[in-house]
Scaffold this motif. Structure first.
Motif, PDB file in Angstrom:
ATOM      1  N   THR A  36      76.682  30.887  42.947  1.00 22.41           N
ATOM      2  CA  THR A  36      76.911  31.886  41.896  1.00 22.41           C
ATOM      3  C   THR A  36      75.677  32.759  41.677  1.00 22.41           C
ATOM      4  O   THR A  36      75.802  33.958  41.404  1.00 22.41           O
ATOM      5  CB  THR A  36      77.311  31.205  40.576  1.00 22.41           C
ATOM      6  OG1 THR A  36      76.422  30.108  40.319  1.00 22.41           O
ATOM      7  CG2 THR A  36      78.737  30.695  40.640  1.00 22.41           C
ATOM      8  N   PRO A  75      79.496  25.384  42.303  1.00 24.50           N
ATOM      9  CA  PRO A  75      78.560  26.371  42.855  1.00 24.50           C
ATOM     10  C   PRO A  75      77.108  25.914  42.851  1.00 24.50           C
ATOM     11  O   PRO A  75      76.350  26.231  43.778  1.00 24.50           O
ATOM     12  CB  PRO A  75      78.763  27.589  41.953  1.00 24.50           C
ATOM     13  CG  PRO A  75      80.179  27.471  41.489  1.00 24.50           C
ATOM     14  CD  PRO A  75      80.400  26.002  41.302  1.00 24.50           C
ATOM     15  N   GLU A 150      86.425  31.219  40.517  1.00 22.97           N
ATOM     16  CA  GLU A 150      85.197  31.717  39.884  1.00 22.97           C
ATOM     17  C   GLU A 150      84.553  32.817  40.723  1.00 22.97           C
ATOM     18  O   GLU A 150      84.020  33.793  40.179  1.00 22.97           O
ATOM     19  CB  GLU A 150      84.227  30.555  39.680  1.00 22.97           C
ATOM     20  CG  GLU A 150      83.016  30.909  38.831  1.00 22.97           C
ATOM     21  CD  GLU A 150      82.155  29.696  38.530  1.00 22.97           C
ATOM     22  OE1 GLU A 150      81.180  29.863  37.764  1.00 22.97           O
ATOM     23  OE2 GLU A 150      82.447  28.599  39.048  1.00 22.97           O
ATOM     24  N   LEU A 151      84.592  32.694  42.029  1.00 26.53           N
ATOM     25  CA  LEU A 151      84.049  33.736  42.894  1.00 26.53           C
ATOM     26  C   LEU A 151      84.788  35.054  42.704  1.00 26.53           C
ATOM     27  O   LEU A 151      84.192  36.127  42.713  1.00 26.53           O
ATOM     28  CB  LEU A 151      84.144  33.304  44.364  1.00 26.53           C
ATOM     29  CG  LEU A 151      83.105  32.301  44.880  1.00 26.53           C
ATOM     30  CD1 LEU A 151      83.440  31.919  46.316  1.00 26.53           C
ATOM     31  CD2 LEU A 151      81.697  32.885  44.792  1.00 26.53           C
ATOM     32  N   GLY A 154      84.665  35.780  38.365  1.00 21.39           N
ATOM     33  CA  GLY A 154      83.413  35.651  37.623  1.00 21.39           C
ATOM     34  C   GLY A 154      83.520  34.718  36.439  1.00 21.39           C
ATOM     35  O   GLY A 154      82.580  34.598  35.653  1.00 21.39           O
TER      36      GLY A 154
END
Length: 696
Positions: A36, A75, A150-151, A154
């Protein structure tokens, strides 16, 4: 001894236990930012993120082949290093990993069975069940799905609610039971809330929608049997997406969705019932109705194409709202926004279906007082139908009516909406649709807009036609009949016949009360309360206004145009009782909400500001009232006639201010102007000539 040797895995050279039984690992030292942190600093494109993710999947699959389940993929346990000039993710921290039954020698990297291991936000439902006895490689697949989510967005799919100090057990329960919104829905929602760099979000939403959404949601399935069987299978589907090949993940079929609706979709069903509008049913009804209405005019192959497009679009709308695949907390507005985001990509080649869907969504937004969202849809719907169906088609008339309603409500326009409705009425007449339910609804719109423009005679004629047809077709006591009844009540009050006005308003309320229609009842009682205030029966009106507020809040929400209307009537009530401080507060509240929802120049804003001027005058702030009136007199309001009742009210307040200021010349001038306006309006309301009336 090297246990695992893969470029995406930090090498483990040795493992064992100390004399005291504490496990240890001898691992490669890896330096680099977390996944991240790398994404935040380098800002890679969606494609570049997915290529990194593919490498992570490959590394996880390698570990699984060697009999190791990581159990804490996140992450921060994936560092990005440079390898041959390119970013290379490396998985670290196998400290809570678990050996599968295929691991050679039966060595175990696990902590004791029965403990809660891993990081909460990335845990699979089986890990969140407080036991690791049933954890297998698909638990890592779930964590990979969370990382991919999440990638893309965000954000984590499910985050701990820190503000309310959510406990671990409550959060674990949510992990097991709650399905997050799809990535594209999350991004679209954040865009509509005004997220930074929102100009880039629509393109991102279009990139993610459908296939990539399905990939993420399949990886995060609550039921392991519905997840990807391995990290390699997930990796392959992402690679298929990157190379524009069909992916294995698919949205659920319509039959599966319907079954889930019956079994589990109670929240959305209840929400739609409360709101009085089923968007899904609306889309289906409009689409099917469109195809039926055009059957004689549309070629068979185009009908088939339209039907297929409509069914596919409907399936995707249902997919985002189903709790199994979308979100149990998805509101109706979020459902509309999700459908909104799909239209261009899904229905562009099918303009007739697109026009129907846009009209449906636009009307739904308008009824929620979300006018900017409604505006683009309704203008585009009319544009598409005029281009593809012609100006005199029934569907074109339907779009024109919907746009007229919006322009009247948002802009306060009178003449432009009436012109649109006039065109639609001519189309209805040419198709033999006189004295039908369709023509009744058209007459209702004409009547209400004419009433706002103070054209009382025209308004009453249209509203009476509507009442007659609806009473004949639906029964005199049907809640729908309350709509023309409350319009007729307001028209009678505008003529000064308060006895007839009150009788009609009470009749409208009775129609709604009998059928249990809380929003329509609130609308009828709002008109009744206004009539009672005009008669000085403030105590009786106050009792209605309190209940009206609750009804509107619960059925339409606080950010609705009827809330501002209620506050305006409350301000008039306080003016009648000389409670000027309360009147000022109510007037300001009404003005604030109307300013937020409506366009400048709307006649409703003039009303709220006049009420505020009344209150200032009552509080002794003559200069403040005079300044406000000066601003109002210089503004432009689309009221059509110079002797409109609000313009007469403006002149009345001007006279009161001039009198307070002792400006004799101004008093004489305003008094003469007011006298002329009153005579002109009296003649106009009784069908006589309209001296002094003119377009504004």
């Amino acid at each position: 001894m090297v246990i695992m040797d893969h470029p995406g895995v930090a090498k483990i050279f040795d493992a064992g236990a100390t004399d005291k039984g504490r496990p240890y690992f001898v691992m490669e030292l890896v330096g680099g930012p977390s996944l991240t942190a790398y994404v935040a600093s380098e800002q890679p494109s969606l494609t570049e993120k997915l290529r990194l993710f593919v490498q992570v999947c490959d590394a996880v699959h390698h570990a699984h082949q060697r009999g190791v389940i990581h159990r804490d993929l996140k992450p921060s346990n994936i560092l990005v290093v440079e390898r041959d000039g390119r970013p290379q993710p490396k998985i670290i921290d196998f400290g809570i990993s678990k050996a599968t039954s295929t691991q050679r020698g039966g060595e175990s990297f696990a902590t004791a069975h029965g403990g809660l291991v891993g990081t909460l936000e990335y845990m699979s439902p089986e890990q969140a069940g407080l036991t690791d006895l049933d954890v297998d490689t698909r638990s890592d697949v779930f964590a990979l799905g969370v990382i991919l989510y999440e990638l893309i967005t965000g954000e984590l799919p499910i985050e701990r609610e820190v503000e309310r100090s959510e406990g671990q057990q409550d959060f674990l329960a949510r992990l097991r039971e709650t399905t997050p919104p799809r990535p594209s829905t999350r991004i679209a929602r954040r865009t509509n809330e005004g997220a930074r760099e929102s100009h880039s979000k629509p393109a991102l939403v279009r990139s993610i929608r459908s296939e990539l959404d399905w990939i993420v949601m399949r990886a995060m399935e609550k039921e392991r049997s519905r997840r990807y069987s391995s990290a390699a299978a997930l990796q392959e589907d992402v690679e298929r997406f990157l190379t524009d090949r069909p992916v294995e993940a698919r949205g659920p079929k319509a039959s599966y969705i319907v079954a889930k609706f019956v079994k589990r979709h109670r929240f959305v069903a209840a929400l739609i019932g409360l709101a009085g509008l089923s968007v899904v049913v609306g889309i289906v009804g409009l689409t099917v109705g469109l195809l039926r209405a055009h059957r004689a005019e549309v070629l068979a192959n185009r009908r088939a194409d339209n039907s297929t497009a409509a069914a596919a679009f409907l399936e995707k709308v249902l997919f985002q709202s189903d709790p199994e695949f979308g979100s149990e907390t998805l509101t109706m507005v979020e459902l509309l926004e999700g459908a909104d985001a799909m239209i261009e990509g899904e229905l562009g080649p099918y303009p007739e279906v697109e026009a129907a869907v846009r009209e449906s969504i636009g009307v739904a937004f308008r009824r929620k007082s979300l006018y900017p969202q409604a505006r683009d849809h309704l203008f585009r719907s009319l544009e598409l139908r005029r281009e593809h169906l012609g100006d005199t088609h029934l569907s074109t008339a339907s779009s024109a009516v919907a746009l007229a309603d919006l322009r009247f409500e948002q802009e306060g326009s009178i003449d432009e909406p009436l012109a649109l409705l006039g065109e639609s009425r001519n189309t209805f007449a040419s198709r033999g649709l006189r004295e039908t339910t369709a023509s009744a609804w058209l007459d209702l719109d004409i009547g209400l807009i004419a009433l706002a423009g103070d054209h009382i005679v025209e308004a009453e004629a249209a509203l009476q036609r509507c009442r007659d047809v609806l009473s004949r077709d639906r029964g005199a006591d049907h809640p729908d009949v309350s709509r023309p009844l409350r319009g007729l009540a307001a028209a009678a009050a505008a003529r000064g016949d308060y006895g007839e006005a009150e009788e009609l308003a009470r009749r409208a309320a009775e129609c709604c009360a009998a059928e249990g229609s809380p929003y329509l009842l609130a609308r009828a009682e709002l008109v009744l309360a206004g009539i009672l205030v005009q008669q000085g029966r403030t105590e009786e009106a106050s009792g209605y206004l309190d209940g009206i507020a609750d009804s509107i809040y619960h059925t339409a929400g606080w950010r609705h145009i009827r809330v501002a209307e209620r506050d305006a009537i409350l301000a008039r009530l306080h003016l009648k009782t000389a409670e000027y401080d309360y009147a000022q507060i109510a007037a300001e509240t009404s003005e604030s909400l109307r300013t937020e929802l409506l366009m400048e120049g709307h006649w409703a804003l003039l009303e709220s500001r006049l009420l505020r001027a009344h209150a200032l005058l009552g509080l002794g702030d003559t200069d403040g009232a005079a300044l406000l009136l000066e601003q109002l007199e210089g503004a432009s309001y689309d009221l059509i006639v110079d002797d409109h009742r609000l313009m007469i009210e403006l002149a009345s307040v001007q006279l009161a201010v001039a009198t307070k200021q002792g400006d004799g010349e101004r008093v004489d001038s305003v008094r003469k102007k007011l006298s002329r306006m009153l005579r002109s309006r009296q003649l106009r309301l009784h069908g006589g000539p309209e001296p002094g009336a003119g377009a504004r």
